[in-house]
Design a protein around this motif. Sequence first.
Motif, PDB file in Angstrom:
ATOM      1  N   GLY A  72       0.726  -1.366   0.110  1.00  0.00           N
ATOM      2  CA  GLY A  72      -0.027   0.094  -0.187  1.00  0.00           C
ATOM      3  C   GLY A  72       0.770   1.191   0.018  1.00  0.00           C
ATOM      4  O   GLY A  72       0.495   2.146  -0.858  1.00  0.00           O
ATOM      5  N   ALA A  73       1.873   1.280   0.668  1.00  0.00           N
ATOM      6  CA  ALA A  73       2.819   2.532   0.616  1.00  0.00           C
ATOM      7  C   ALA A  73       3.565   2.533  -0.332  1.00  0.00           C
ATOM      8  O   ALA A  73       4.001   3.775  -0.813  1.00  0.00           O
ATOM      9  CB  ALA A  73       3.809   2.207   2.112  1.00  0.00           C
ATOM     10  N   PHE A  74       4.114   1.662  -1.319  1.00  0.00           N
ATOM     11  CA  PHE A  74       4.637   1.584  -2.313  1.00  0.00           C
ATOM     12  C   PHE A  74       4.135   1.443  -3.829  1.00  0.00           C
ATOM     13  O   PHE A  74       4.435   0.656  -4.525  1.00  0.00           O
ATOM     14  CB  PHE A  74       5.913   0.813  -2.193  1.00  0.00           C
ATOM     15  CG  PHE A  74       6.837   1.462  -1.157  1.00  0.00           C
ATOM     16  CD1 PHE A  74       7.672   2.499  -1.334  1.00  0.00           C
ATOM     17  CD2 PHE A  74       7.217   0.694   0.185  1.00  0.00           C
ATOM     18  CE1 PHE A  74       8.520   2.967  -0.383  1.00  0.00           C
ATOM     19  CE2 PHE A  74       8.101   1.226   0.871  1.00  0.00           C
ATOM     20  CZ  PHE A  74       8.741   2.409   0.790  1.00  0.00           C
ATOM     21  N   TYR A  75       2.644   1.740  -3.692  1.00  0.00           N
ATOM     22  CA  TYR A  75       2.085   1.517  -4.954  1.00  0.00           C
ATOM     23  C   TYR A  75       1.948   0.159  -5.572  1.00  0.00           C
ATOM     24  O   TYR A  75       2.068   0.031  -6.919  1.00  0.00           O
ATOM     25  CB  TYR A  75       2.731   2.675  -5.937  1.00  0.00           C
ATOM     26  CG  TYR A  75       2.537   4.023  -5.604  1.00  0.00           C
ATOM     27  CD1 TYR A  75       1.390   4.792  -5.675  1.00  0.00           C
ATOM     28  CD2 TYR A  75       3.569   4.527  -5.084  1.00  0.00           C
ATOM     29  CE1 TYR A  75       1.285   6.168  -5.536  1.00  0.00           C
ATOM     30  CE2 TYR A  75       3.856   5.829  -4.653  1.00  0.00           C
ATOM     31  CZ  TYR A  75       2.546   6.732  -4.795  1.00  0.00           C
ATOM     32  OH  TYR A  75       2.458   8.095  -4.364  1.00  0.00           O
ATOM     33  N   GLY A  76       1.924  -0.702  -4.844  1.00  0.00           N
ATOM     34  CA  GLY A  76       1.759  -1.948  -5.443  1.00  0.00           C
ATOM     35  C   GLY A  76       3.403  -2.405  -6.039  1.00  0.00           C
ATOM     36  O   GLY A  76       3.373  -3.527  -6.508  1.00  0.00           O
ATOM     37  N   PHE A  77       4.367  -1.803  -5.278  1.00  0.00           N
ATOM     38  CA  PHE A  77       5.683  -2.082  -5.802  1.00  0.00           C
ATOM     39  C   PHE A  77       5.751  -1.751  -7.454  1.00  0.00           C
ATOM     40  O   PHE A  77       6.362  -2.689  -8.184  1.00  0.00           O
ATOM     41  CB  PHE A  77       6.244  -3.307  -5.398  1.00  0.00           C
ATOM     42  CG  PHE A  77       6.631  -3.371  -3.966  1.00  0.00           C
ATOM     43  CD1 PHE A  77       7.588  -2.881  -3.398  1.00  0.00           C
ATOM     44  CD2 PHE A  77       5.618  -4.035  -3.082  1.00  0.00           C
ATOM     45  CE1 PHE A  77       8.079  -3.032  -2.248  1.00  0.00           C
ATOM     46  CE2 PHE A  77       5.955  -3.982  -1.689  1.00  0.00           C
ATOM     47  CZ  PHE A  77       7.166  -3.291  -1.342  1.00  0.00           C
ATOM     48  N   ASP A  78       5.065  -0.972  -7.945  1.00  0.00           N
ATOM     49  CA  ASP A  78       5.199  -0.500  -9.484  1.00  0.00           C
ATOM     50  C   ASP A  78       6.351   0.450  -9.495  1.00  0.00           C
ATOM     51  O   ASP A  78       6.477   1.326  -8.754  1.00  0.00           O
ATOM     52  CB  ASP A  78       4.028   0.288  -9.986  1.00  0.00           C
ATOM     53  CG  ASP A  78       4.076   0.672 -11.123  1.00  0.00           C
ATOM     54  OD1 ASP A  78       4.006  -0.078 -12.345  1.00  0.00           O
ATOM     55  OD2 ASP A  78       4.244   1.964 -11.481  1.00  0.00           O
ATOM     56  N   PRO A  79       7.344  -0.194 -10.116  1.00  0.00           N
ATOM     57  CA  PRO A  79       8.684   0.480 -10.133  1.00  0.00           C
ATOM     58  C   PRO A  79       8.570   2.028 -10.665  1.00  0.00           C
ATOM     59  O   PRO A  79       9.285   2.932 -10.035  1.00  0.00           O
ATOM     60  CB  PRO A  79       9.505  -0.250 -11.163  1.00  0.00           C
ATOM     61  CG  PRO A  79       8.961  -1.558 -11.113  1.00  0.00           C
ATOM     62  CD  PRO A  79       7.316  -1.479 -10.825  1.00  0.00           C
ATOM     63  N   HIS A  90       7.767  10.373   5.727  1.00  0.00           N
ATOM     64  CA  HIS A  90       6.273  10.285   6.144  1.00  0.00           C
ATOM     65  C   HIS A  90       6.017   8.813   6.327  1.00  0.00           C
ATOM     66  O   HIS A  90       5.067   8.679   7.344  1.00  0.00           O
ATOM     67  CB  HIS A  90       5.295  10.990   5.085  1.00  0.00           C
ATOM     68  CG  HIS A  90       5.282  10.127   3.809  1.00  0.00           C
ATOM     69  ND1 HIS A  90       6.085  10.245   2.998  1.00  0.00           N
ATOM     70  CD2 HIS A  90       4.466   9.055   3.453  1.00  0.00           C
ATOM     71  CE1 HIS A  90       6.100   9.387   1.893  1.00  0.00           C
ATOM     72  NE2 HIS A  90       4.826   8.701   2.129  1.00  0.00           N
ATOM     73  N   LEU A  91       6.771   7.895   5.909  1.00  0.00           N
ATOM     74  CA  LEU A  91       6.374   6.323   6.491  1.00  0.00           C
ATOM     75  C   LEU A  91       7.092   6.117   7.523  1.00  0.00           C
ATOM     76  O   LEU A  91       6.237   5.109   8.143  1.00  0.00           O
ATOM     77  CB  LEU A  91       7.041   5.546   5.153  1.00  0.00           C
ATOM     78  CG  LEU A  91       6.427   5.798   3.639  1.00  0.00           C
ATOM     79  CD1 LEU A  91       6.896   5.055   2.839  1.00  0.00           C
ATOM     80  CD2 LEU A  91       4.860   5.664   3.863  1.00  0.00           C
ATOM     81  N   LEU A  92       7.661   6.791   8.098  1.00  0.00           N
ATOM     82  CA  LEU A  92       8.359   6.344   9.401  1.00  0.00           C
ATOM     83  C   LEU A  92       7.340   6.479  10.470  1.00  0.00           C
ATOM     84  O   LEU A  92       7.632   5.856  11.640  1.00  0.00           O
ATOM     85  CB  LEU A  92       9.548   7.552   9.794  1.00  0.00           C
ATOM     86  CG  LEU A  92      10.870   6.910   8.845  1.00  0.00           C
ATOM     87  CD1 LEU A  92      11.852   8.337   9.136  1.00  0.00           C
ATOM     88  CD2 LEU A  92      11.435   5.836   9.055  1.00  0.00           C
ATOM     89  N   GLY A  93       6.450   7.033  10.398  1.00  0.00           N
ATOM     90  CA  GLY A  93       5.320   7.093  11.356  1.00  0.00           C
ATOM     91  C   GLY A  93       4.331   6.093  11.579  1.00  0.00           C
ATOM     92  O   GLY A  93       3.394   5.927  12.405  1.00  0.00           O
ATOM     93  N   ARG A 101      14.634   3.615   8.031  1.00  0.00           N
ATOM     94  CA  ARG A 101      14.912   4.709   7.213  1.00  0.00           C
ATOM     95  C   ARG A 101      15.469   4.468   6.086  1.00  0.00           C
ATOM     96  O   ARG A 101      15.351   4.533   4.834  1.00  0.00           O
ATOM     97  CB  ARG A 101      15.529   5.931   7.722  1.00  0.00           C
ATOM     98  CG  ARG A 101      15.775   7.209   6.973  1.00  0.00           C
ATOM     99  CD  ARG A 101      16.354   8.412   7.491  1.00  0.00           C
ATOM    100  NE  ARG A 101      15.305   9.091   8.242  1.00  0.00           N
ATOM    101  CZ  ARG A 101      15.180   9.012   9.564  1.00  0.00           C
ATOM    102  NH1 ARG A 101      15.885   8.447  10.324  1.00  0.00           N
ATOM    103  NH2 ARG A 101      14.285   9.980  10.198  1.00  0.00           N
ATOM    104  N   ALA A 102      16.571   3.680   6.276  1.00  0.00           N
ATOM    105  CA  ALA A 102      17.314   3.073   5.002  1.00  0.00           C
ATOM    106  C   ALA A 102      16.790   2.084   4.262  1.00  0.00           C
ATOM    107  O   ALA A 102      17.091   2.048   2.836  1.00  0.00           O
ATOM    108  CB  ALA A 102      18.795   2.515   5.575  1.00  0.00           C
ATOM    109  N   LYS A 103      15.989   1.272   5.170  1.00  0.00           N
ATOM    110  CA  LYS A 103      15.253   0.319   4.117  1.00  0.00           C
ATOM    111  C   LYS A 103      14.036   0.813   3.237  1.00  0.00           C
ATOM    112  O   LYS A 103      13.839   0.461   1.964  1.00  0.00           O
ATOM    113  CB  LYS A 103      14.910  -0.847   5.050  1.00  0.00           C
ATOM    114  CG  LYS A 103      15.843  -1.658   5.601  1.00  0.00           C
ATOM    115  CD  LYS A 103      15.258  -2.845   6.517  1.00  0.00           C
ATOM    116  CE  LYS A 103      16.433  -3.659   6.953  1.00  0.00           C
ATOM    117  NZ  LYS A 103      15.826  -4.644   7.901  1.00  0.00           N
ATOM    118  N   LEU A 104      13.325   1.883   3.726  1.00  0.00           N
ATOM    119  CA  LEU A 104      12.514   2.498   3.266  1.00  0.00           C
ATOM    120  C   LEU A 104      12.908   3.450   1.983  1.00  0.00           C
ATOM    121  O   LEU A 104      12.554   3.218   0.863  1.00  0.00           O
ATOM    122  CB  LEU A 104      11.630   3.422   4.166  1.00  0.00           C
ATOM    123  CG  LEU A 104      10.918   2.792   5.089  1.00  0.00           C
ATOM    124  CD1 LEU A 104      10.351   3.876   6.061  1.00  0.00           C
ATOM    125  CD2 LEU A 104       9.627   2.118   4.460  1.00  0.00           C
TER     126      LEU A 104
END
Length: 199
Positions: A72-79, A90-93, A101-104
Amino acid sequence: MALKDSGPIVCDDGRARPPWAASDPLLRAYYDTEWGMPVRDERGMFERVCLEGFQVGLSWRVVLAKRDALRGAFYGFDPDSVAGMGSTEHLLGDASLIRNRAKLNAVVKNARATVALRAEGTHLGEFVWGFKPDTTPAPLTMEDVPTSSPESKRLAAELKKRGFSFVGPVTMYALMESTGVIDTHLVGSWRRGCSGVWA
């Protein structure tokens, strides 16, 4: 995760599975339906590269439990969509995600590298499958399963050269296992040979 010197375990349904997939319902469903099946498309391989990166230092169960939220956070992993993202701060919360952070940030970096790879006349799925070895392991126990290979080391090096992150040799070996490039299902497990890639 796996017990030393542990072979397949016959579960309550009569099917033999490795210890890591024998009891937990989430891991069992993943093993029975996804793990080791060929993933050849760009989006599918991009998602797997990112998920394997999220696993570094964590259990695969944690990643699976958060996979839907990550999608959901990464658009279905559409590159292409992910490559256009700016900051991931914003995803850290969001507690539903793996808040590293590094992985995101690596997901966005890897999306951009995935898009750039097309200029070489290939896509990420084809690229990873280009490192398929001539033979695959035939482990009897979890102790027999390698953690890396010459091919995973080369794959890691080539991806790093192209700007990918969290793609070390061990992580790339896990990727090759999960996407069917190699078959490390334990001999005697009900899924051994299920991919159709390896006889």
